[in-house]
Design an enzyme around this catalytic site. Structure first.
Site, mmCIF file in Angstrom:
data_model
loop_
_atom_site.group_PDB
_atom_site.id
_atom_site.type_symbol
_atom_site.label_atom_id
_atom_site.label_comp_id
_atom_site.label_asym_id
_atom_site.label_seq_id
_atom_site.Cartn_x
_atom_site.Cartn_y
_atom_site.Cartn_z
ATOM 1 N N HIS A 149 32.178 11.689 -17.160
ATOM 2 C CA HIS A 149 33.354 11.828 -16.286
ATOM 3 C C HIS A 149 34.547 12.253 -17.134
ATOM 4 O O HIS A 149 35.293 11.429 -17.651
ATOM 5 C CB HIS A 149 33.628 10.498 -15.572
ATOM 6 N N HIS A 199 48.790 22.093 -16.232
ATOM 7 C CA HIS A 199 48.352 23.337 -15.578
ATOM 8 C C HIS A 199 49.314 24.499 -15.876
ATOM 9 O O HIS A 199 48.899 25.651 -15.964
ATOM 10 C CB HIS A 199 48.220 23.134 -14.064
ATOM 11 N N PRO A 244 38.481 25.068 -10.422
ATOM 12 C CA PRO A 244 38.812 26.477 -10.651
ATOM 13 C C PRO A 244 40.157 26.817 -10.004
ATOM 14 O O PRO A 244 40.411 26.417 -8.862
ATOM 15 C CB PRO A 244 37.673 27.242 -9.984
ATOM 16 N N ASP A 291 39.317 19.938 -5.379
ATOM 17 C CA ASP A 291 40.545 19.142 -5.305
ATOM 18 C C ASP A 291 40.775 18.793 -3.831
ATOM 19 O O ASP A 291 41.004 19.689 -3.019
ATOM 20 C CB ASP A 291 41.715 19.951 -5.870
ATOM 21 N N GLY A 348 41.100 14.693 -7.258
ATOM 22 C CA GLY A 348 42.433 14.993 -6.749
ATOM 23 C C GLY A 348 43.094 13.723 -6.248
ATOM 24 O O GLY A 348 42.454 12.660 -6.174
ATOM 25 N N HIS A 407 34.741 10.932 -6.561
ATOM 26 C CA HIS A 407 35.723 9.860 -6.769
ATOM 27 C C HIS A 407 35.791 9.079 -5.455
ATOM 28 O O HIS A 407 36.139 9.647 -4.413
ATOM 29 C CB HIS A 407 37.105 10.438 -7.062
ATOM 30 N N GLU A 451 39.294 4.909 -5.046
ATOM 31 C CA GLU A 451 40.170 4.845 -6.220
ATOM 32 C C GLU A 451 41.435 4.061 -5.884
ATOM 33 O O GLU A 451 42.080 3.487 -6.756
ATOM 34 C CB GLU A 451 40.511 6.275 -6.634
ATOM 35 N N ASP A 466 40.262 11.192 -18.546
ATOM 36 C CA ASP A 466 41.237 12.173 -19.050
ATOM 37 C C ASP A 466 41.671 11.716 -20.442
ATOM 38 O O ASP A 466 42.707 11.068 -20.592
ATOM 39 C CB ASP A 466 42.455 12.213 -18.114
HETATM 40 P P1 IMP Z 1 41.225 20.054 -14.076
HETATM 41 O O1 IMP Z 1 40.418 19.965 -12.813
HETATM 42 O O2 IMP Z 1 40.424 20.477 -15.274
HETATM 43 O O3 IMP Z 1 42.448 20.908 -13.890
HETATM 44 O O4 IMP Z 1 41.693 18.568 -14.444
HETATM 45 C C1 IMP Z 1 42.820 17.933 -13.867
HETATM 46 C C2 IMP Z 1 42.537 17.591 -12.424
HETATM 47 O O5 IMP Z 1 41.506 16.595 -12.354
HETATM 48 C C3 IMP Z 1 43.715 16.937 -11.690
HETATM 49 O O6 IMP Z 1 44.596 17.903 -11.177
HETATM 50 C C4 IMP Z 1 43.009 16.148 -10.591
HETATM 51 O O7 IMP Z 1 42.681 16.987 -9.514
HETATM 52 C C5 IMP Z 1 41.730 15.724 -11.249
HETATM 53 N N1 IMP Z 1 41.821 14.357 -11.791
HETATM 54 C C6 IMP Z 1 41.981 13.970 -13.064
HETATM 55 N N2 IMP Z 1 41.983 12.612 -13.150
HETATM 56 C C7 IMP Z 1 41.801 12.157 -11.907
HETATM 57 C C8 IMP Z 1 41.698 10.849 -11.354
HETATM 58 O O8 IMP Z 1 41.765 9.805 -12.020
HETATM 59 N N3 IMP Z 1 41.528 10.784 -10.000
HETATM 60 C C9 IMP Z 1 41.424 11.880 -9.211
HETATM 61 N N4 IMP Z 1 41.500 13.108 -9.709
HETATM 62 C C10 IMP Z 1 41.696 13.251 -11.033
HETATM 63 ZN ZN ZN Z 2 38.403 11.270 -12.581
#
Ligand code: IMP
Ligand code: ZN
Length: 372
Positions: free
Chosen positions: A18, A68, A102, A142, A175, A202, A205, A312
């Site tokens: 994850h 981003h 994406p 998302d 998201g 997810h 949460e 993350d």
């Molecule tokens: P990306 O998809 O590589 O841009 O990673 C960042 C994105 O992952 C964020 O904009 C969220 O949509 C999603 N994200 C990251 N951590 C979480 C979380 O703890 N809960 C829900 N979504 C998350």
């Molecule tokens: Zn996550």
């Protein structure tokens, strides 16, 4: 990390299931991105939550928006993905499932298709350089973007599922959990499942998602991300736990990814879901009060299959070694139990059985004598 205990956790072979790509960007890579785009006036304090700091979930999602801005071209994505993969490898991760949403960016000509292709290119580059890690990709939906985008994302993922030589293997649903409802995404998720893509969702949460979780568990997903408020003691319900833990399912019914434990009455106790638990993320994002209160304690003691993950690592300033160490020190796990936890994670990966076998062999080769 530098003492003997830290070395044990660093050298422990690990599976990371994850990890959001843009949430995993390290301090060093952010430094490079800031240098590329000085006009944005972005500082490190805007992209990571340091030791002892906390943020509301809403503030965490603002952090992703800042990252981003820094990562908006093919070049950026390639650098970020290769750096993230190499950092996980340096932390002892032998198998990684990266997930990412994406994006298209008109300013740089980035399209969603190129986005996925670039992540794949980065995975292939690391393979070419013989980085000691097997990496797969989950295409993320998302939830904020609604049903149509979700369906388009699944269609794109299906194409890469067929053409990426096993690198694109599943879908992530993520998201801001306070936005939208899973019912709008159900048909896209069901379509993905029917196409053979694995699903990691997810779920629960935040406390208000009981009905959504109930609905999405029926698909069913292959793994659950967080599941913080599923358990009755976290404000969830026994009904949800019962769905997750399908007790006494008659033998002979087959599911993907089953693990089983014999019960006293001779029946098998079957689990069809696996949970990805991310302790520091939950504590820093304030959905869990403190490490000792983390829902790890319920699921682990029930014998429910769980995998320790980072979520993350860049934003929450952690790595997988630290997460394992935190679990062990908070919940009093012996080193042997920690080893078992990392080894069992192999059963829950989305890659095929042949990959599981290779990983199991790797673990056997690395296993300290005293755990044999
Ligand atoms: P990306 O998809 O590589 O841009 O990673 C960042 C994105 O992952 C964020 O904009 C969220 O949509 C999603 N994200 C990251 N951590 C979480 C979380 O703890 N809960 C829900 N979504 C998350
Ligand atoms: Zn996550």
């Amino acid at each position: 990390m530098d003492n003997e205990a830290d070395t044990f956790y660093r050298e422990l072979p690990k599976v990371e299931l994850h990890a959001h790509l843009n949430g995993s960007v390290s301090f060093q890579t952010i430094e490079k991105l800031i240098r590329r785009k000085p006009q944005l006036n972005i500082e490190h304090s805007m992209t990571a939550i340091g030791k002892g700091q906390r943020r509301t979930l809403d503030e965490c999602f603002q952090v992703f928006k800042v990252i981003h801005q820094l990562v908006d071209s093919e070049e950026d994505i390639f650098m970020v993905a290769t750096d993230v993969i190499k950092e996980f490898a340096a932390d002892g991760v032998k198998y990684l499932e990266l997930r990412s949403t994406p994006r298209e960016e008109t300013a740089t000509g980035l399209t969603k298709r190129r986005y996925i292709e670039t992540v794949i290119k980065a995975i292939q580059q690391c393979k070419k350089e013989r980085v000691d890690i097997d990496v797969r990709f989950l295409v993320a939906i998302d939830r904020r973007n609604g049903s149509q985008v979700a369906m388009e994302t699944v269609q794109l993922a299906e194409e890469f599922f067929l053409s990426s030589d096993g690198l694109v293997i599943g879908i992530d649903l993520s998201g801001d959990p306070t936005v939208g409802h899973g019912r709008d995404l159900l048909s896209a998720l069901q379509r993905a499942k029917n196409s053979g893509l694995k699903l990691s969702l997810h779920l629960s949460e935040v406390p208000s998602q009981h009905d959504e979780t109930d609905l999405l568990l029926d698909i069913p997903p292959d793994r659950i991300g967080h599941g913080t408020f599923l358990h009755p003691e976290m404000g969830g319900s026994q009904g949800l736990v019962d769905k997750v833990v399908q007790k006494n399912i008659p033998l002979g019914r087959t599911y993907f990814n089953i693990s089983s434990l014999p019960l006293d009455n001779g029946q098998l106790f079957l689990w069809i879901f696996f949970s990805e638990l991310c302790l520091t993320s939950n504590v820093k994002g304030q959905t869990v009060q403190c490490y000792a209160e983390h829902h790890f304690k319920y699921w682990y003691h029930m014998g429910h299959p769980i995998v320790i993950c980072t979520d993350d690592k860049g934003v929450f300033a952690t790595d997988l070694s630290q997460e394992y160490k935190m679990v062990a020190t908070t919940f009093g796990l012996s080193r042997e139990a920690v080893w078992k936890l990392s080894q069992q994670a192999i059963d829950y990966i989305f890659a095929p059985v042949s990959v599981k076998e290779q990983l199991k062999q790797k673990w056997r080769n690395l296993q300290p004598q005293e755990f044999k």
